[in-house]
Design a protein around this motif. Structure first.
Motif, PDB file in Angstrom:
ATOM      1  N   VAL A 129       0.865  -1.181   0.000  1.00  0.00           N
ATOM      2  CA  VAL A 129       0.000   0.000   0.000  1.00  0.00           C
ATOM      3  C   VAL A 129       0.906   1.236   0.000  1.00  0.00           C
ATOM      4  O   VAL A 129       1.678   1.456   0.942  1.00  0.00           O
ATOM      5  N   ALA A 130       0.814   2.037  -1.090  1.00  0.00           N
ATOM      6  CA  ALA A 130       1.668   3.226  -1.212  1.00  0.00           C
ATOM      7  C   ALA A 130       0.944   4.481  -0.735  1.00  0.00           C
ATOM      8  O   ALA A 130       1.583   5.440  -0.305  1.00  0.00           O
ATOM      9  N   ALA A 131      -0.372   4.479  -0.844  1.00  0.00           N
ATOM     10  CA  ALA A 131      -1.171   5.636  -0.391  1.00  0.00           C
ATOM     11  C   ALA A 131      -2.605   5.177  -0.230  1.00  0.00           C
ATOM     12  O   ALA A 131      -3.051   4.251  -0.914  1.00  0.00           O
ATOM     13  N   ILE A 132      -3.303   5.817   0.681  1.00  0.00           N
ATOM     14  CA  ILE A 132      -4.711   5.477   0.883  1.00  0.00           C
ATOM     15  C   ILE A 132      -5.443   6.743   1.322  1.00  0.00           C
ATOM     16  O   ILE A 132      -4.930   7.489   2.158  1.00  0.00           O
ATOM     17  N   ALA A 133      -6.591   7.008   0.704  1.00  0.00           N
ATOM     18  CA  ALA A 133      -7.290   8.269   0.998  1.00  0.00           C
ATOM     19  C   ALA A 133      -8.776   8.104   0.713  1.00  0.00           C
ATOM     20  O   ALA A 133      -9.153   7.411  -0.241  1.00  0.00           O
ATOM     21  N   PRO A 134      -9.635   8.743   1.518  1.00  0.00           N
ATOM     22  CA  PRO A 134     -11.069   8.680   1.228  1.00  0.00           C
ATOM     23  C   PRO A 134     -11.408   9.484  -0.018  1.00  0.00           C
ATOM     24  O   PRO A 134     -10.815  10.540  -0.250  1.00  0.00           O
ATOM     25  N   VAL A 135     -12.338   8.970  -0.841  1.00  0.00           N
ATOM     26  CA  VAL A 135     -12.824   9.761  -1.984  1.00  0.00           C
ATOM     27  C   VAL A 135     -14.308  10.100  -1.844  1.00  0.00           C
ATOM     28  O   VAL A 135     -14.769  11.087  -2.409  1.00  0.00           O
ATOM     29  N   VAL A 147      -6.987   3.480  -3.103  1.00  0.00           N
ATOM     30  CA  VAL A 147      -5.839   2.732  -2.594  1.00  0.00           C
ATOM     31  C   VAL A 147      -4.812   2.644  -3.709  1.00  0.00           C
ATOM     32  O   VAL A 147      -5.102   2.094  -4.785  1.00  0.00           O
ATOM     33  N   ARG A 148      -3.630   3.207  -3.484  1.00  0.00           N
ATOM     34  CA  ARG A 148      -2.523   3.124  -4.451  1.00  0.00           C
ATOM     35  C   ARG A 148      -1.643   1.967  -4.050  1.00  0.00           C
ATOM     36  O   ARG A 148      -1.156   1.910  -2.916  1.00  0.00           O
ATOM     37  N   LEU A 149      -1.412   1.026  -4.953  1.00  0.00           N
ATOM     38  CA  LEU A 149      -0.598  -0.146  -4.647  1.00  0.00           C
ATOM     39  C   LEU A 149       0.643  -0.149  -5.526  1.00  0.00           C
ATOM     40  O   LEU A 149       0.545   0.052  -6.753  1.00  0.00           O
ATOM     41  N   THR A 164      -8.825  -0.913   7.963  1.00  0.00           N
ATOM     42  CA  THR A 164      -7.598  -1.413   8.579  1.00  0.00           C
ATOM     43  C   THR A 164      -6.331  -1.033   7.823  1.00  0.00           C
ATOM     44  O   THR A 164      -5.304  -0.740   8.433  1.00  0.00           O
ATOM     45  N   ALA A 165      -6.376  -1.061   6.506  1.00  0.00           N
ATOM     46  CA  ALA A 165      -5.149  -0.929   5.706  1.00  0.00           C
ATOM     47  C   ALA A 165      -4.429   0.388   5.992  1.00  0.00           C
ATOM     48  O   ALA A 165      -5.063   1.432   6.193  1.00  0.00           O
ATOM     49  N   GLU A 166      -3.097   0.304   6.013  1.00  0.00           N
ATOM     50  CA  GLU A 166      -2.261   1.495   6.207  1.00  0.00           C
ATOM     51  C   GLU A 166      -1.124   1.467   5.186  1.00  0.00           C
ATOM     52  O   GLU A 166      -0.751   0.388   4.693  1.00  0.00           O
ATOM     53  N   VAL A 167      -0.578   2.636   4.930  1.00  0.00           N
ATOM     54  CA  VAL A 167       0.588   2.725   4.035  1.00  0.00           C
ATOM     55  C   VAL A 167       1.675   1.795   4.564  1.00  0.00           C
ATOM     56  O   VAL A 167       1.946   1.766   5.772  1.00  0.00           O
ATOM     57  N   GLY A 168       2.262   1.004   3.654  1.00  0.00           N
ATOM     58  CA  GLY A 168       3.312   0.065   4.028  1.00  0.00           C
ATOM     59  C   GLY A 168       2.797  -1.354   4.206  1.00  0.00           C
ATOM     60  O   GLY A 168       3.602  -2.301   4.207  1.00  0.00           O
ATOM     61  N   ASP A 169       1.477  -1.549   4.362  1.00  0.00           N
ATOM     62  CA  ASP A 169       0.930  -2.909   4.481  1.00  0.00           C
ATOM     63  C   ASP A 169       1.191  -3.683   3.190  1.00  0.00           C
ATOM     64  O   ASP A 169       1.200  -3.112   2.095  1.00  0.00           O
ATOM     65  N   ARG A 170       1.367  -4.999   3.359  1.00  0.00           N
ATOM     66  CA  ARG A 170       1.659  -5.836   2.191  1.00  0.00           C
ATOM     67  C   ARG A 170       0.525  -6.814   1.925  1.00  0.00           C
ATOM     68  O   ARG A 170      -0.128  -7.281   2.864  1.00  0.00           O
TER      69      ARG A 170
END
Ligand SMILES: Cc1cc2nc3c(=O)[nH]c(=O)nc-3n(C[C@H](O)[C@H](O)[C@H](O)COP(=O)(O)OP(=O)(O)OC[C@H]3O[C@@H](n4cnc5c(N)ncnc54)[C@H](O)[C@@H]3O)c2cc1C
Length: 249
Positions: free
Chosen positions: A24-30, A37-39, A100-106
Motif C-alpha cells: 500500500v503506497a497511499a490510501i485516501a477517502p474519496v 488505494v494506491r498499490l 484497517t489498511a495502512e501505508v506500508g501494508d503488504r
C-alpha cells in the motif's frame, strides 16, 4: 505435433497469473463509502484501461481471501496502480481496505485480467459507457486514458448513483463534462432529486450525443447491468458490441 496444433492448443490454454507482492503506497477517502488505494507492484503499468486485478489477503493463521478490483488508473509509469474500493458492511476484503489498511501494508496481487472489457485509443469509438455505483471505476480508467490518447473520440457516460455524495470521482467527471468538448456525463441519482433510474429517455439522450456507438461498456451490479443493457439494445444498438462486467449483488 504439428505447429498448427501447438498454436491451437496455445490459444485455448488457460492463462496462469502469478501472485506478486504489493505494498500500500497511499490510501485516501474519496467519498464517505469509497477509498482510493494506491498499490506498488510489479504488475503496475501493464494494464489496459478497464481491466481488473485480483487481490489476496492472508491472515496470520494462514486464512486467505481474494477479490477482484478494477484498476482506476491508466498506466502512468509510476510503478503503482489505483483501486477505488467501496467499503461494504461486513465486507471481508473491502472492510480491510476501508478500516484497517495502512501505508506500508503488504498483500498479493495478480493480473491484469479482462482483455475484452478494456479499451485503448486504437480501438476507436464512439464510446457509450454506463456505470452503476462503483461500477464506474473501469469506465473512469477508460475516460482517463481517452483524455490522454484520443480526446476527439465522442464518449458518453451514463452514471447511476444513490446520491451525489456517494458518486465516485464526480468532481473529475463534471470537470471533464465541462472542459472536454467530446465528452458528456449523464448522471442519475436514484435516492435524491427526482429519484429516477436510468430509462429509455436517458439512453436516447446519450446516444444522441455519441451517434452510433462503436464500443459499449456497462459495469455495476446485476440489477444495474441487465436492465441497462436491455434499454441500450431496445434503442437499436447491436448486442454484439456491448461488453458487460458485473460486480456481484
Ligand atoms: C471484475 C470485478 C471488478 C470489481 N471491481 C470493484 C471495484 O473497482 N471496486 C469495488 O468496490 N468493488 C469491486 N468489485 C467487487 C469486489 O470484488 C468485492 O466483491 C467487494 O469488494 C466485496 O467483497 P468483500 O470481501 O468486502 O465482501 P464479502 O465479505 O464477500 O461480502 C460482504 C457482504 O456484501 C455483499 N456483497 C458482496 N459483493 C458485493 C458487491 N459487489 N456489491 C454489493 N454487495 C456485495 C455480500 O452479499 C455480503 O452480504 C469487483 C468485482 C469484480 C468481479
Amino acid at each position: 505435433m504439428s505447429s498448427a496444433t501447438s498454436a491451437t492448443e496455445a490459444a485455448f490454454a488457460p492463462i496462469v497469473f502469478h501472485w506478486y507482492e504489493a505494498e500500500v503506497a497511499a490510501i485516501a477517502p474519496v467519498t464517505p463509502t469509497v477509498k482510493s488505494v494506491r498499490l506498488r507492484c510489479a504488475i503496475a503499468d501493464r494494464q489496459r484501461a478497464g481491466q481488473h486485478v485480483d487481490v489476496r489477503l492472508t491472515a496470520e493463521d494462514g486464512y486467505r481471501a481474494s477479490r477482484s478490483y478494477s484498476v482506476a488508473s491508466p498506466p502512468d509509469g509510476s510503478g503503482t496502480l489505483e483501486l477505488l474500493v467501496e467499503g461494504l458492511p461486513d465486507g471481508e476484503v473491502s472492510g480491510w481496505f476501508f478500516d484497517t489498511a495502512e501505508v506500508g501494508d503488504r498483500l498479493e496481487m495478480r493480473g491484469p485480467i479482462g482483455g475484452s472489457f478494456s479499451w485503448d485509443g486504437p480501438d476507436g469509438g464512439p464510446l457509450l459507457l454506463a456505470g452503476g455505483g462503483s461500477g464506474v471505476v473501469p469506465l473512469l480508467a477508460m475516460l482517463r486514458r481517452r483524455a490522454e490518447v484520443a480526446p476527439e473520440i465522442p464518449a458518453a457516460l451514463i452514471f447511476s448513483v444513490r446520491s451525489r455524495a456517494e458518486a465516485i470521482a464526480l468532481d473529475e467527471l463534471e470537470a471533464r463534462h465541462r472542459d472536454e468538448p467530446h465528452f458528456s456525463l449523464f448522471l442519475r441519482t436514484t435516492r435524491e432529486g427526482d429519484g429516477r433510474r436510468v430509462d429509455d429517455a436517458l439512453v436516447a439522450a446519450a446516444l444522441d450525443w455519441t451517434g452510433a456507438p462503436g464500443k459499449v461498456f456497462l459495469c455495476g451490479s446485476n440489477r444495474f447491468v441487465s436492465p441497462t443493457a436491455d434499454l441500450i439494445v431496445a434503442a437499436g444498438v447491436p448486442a454484439g458490441i456491448i461488453r458487460t462486467e458485473r460486480f456481484g449483488a
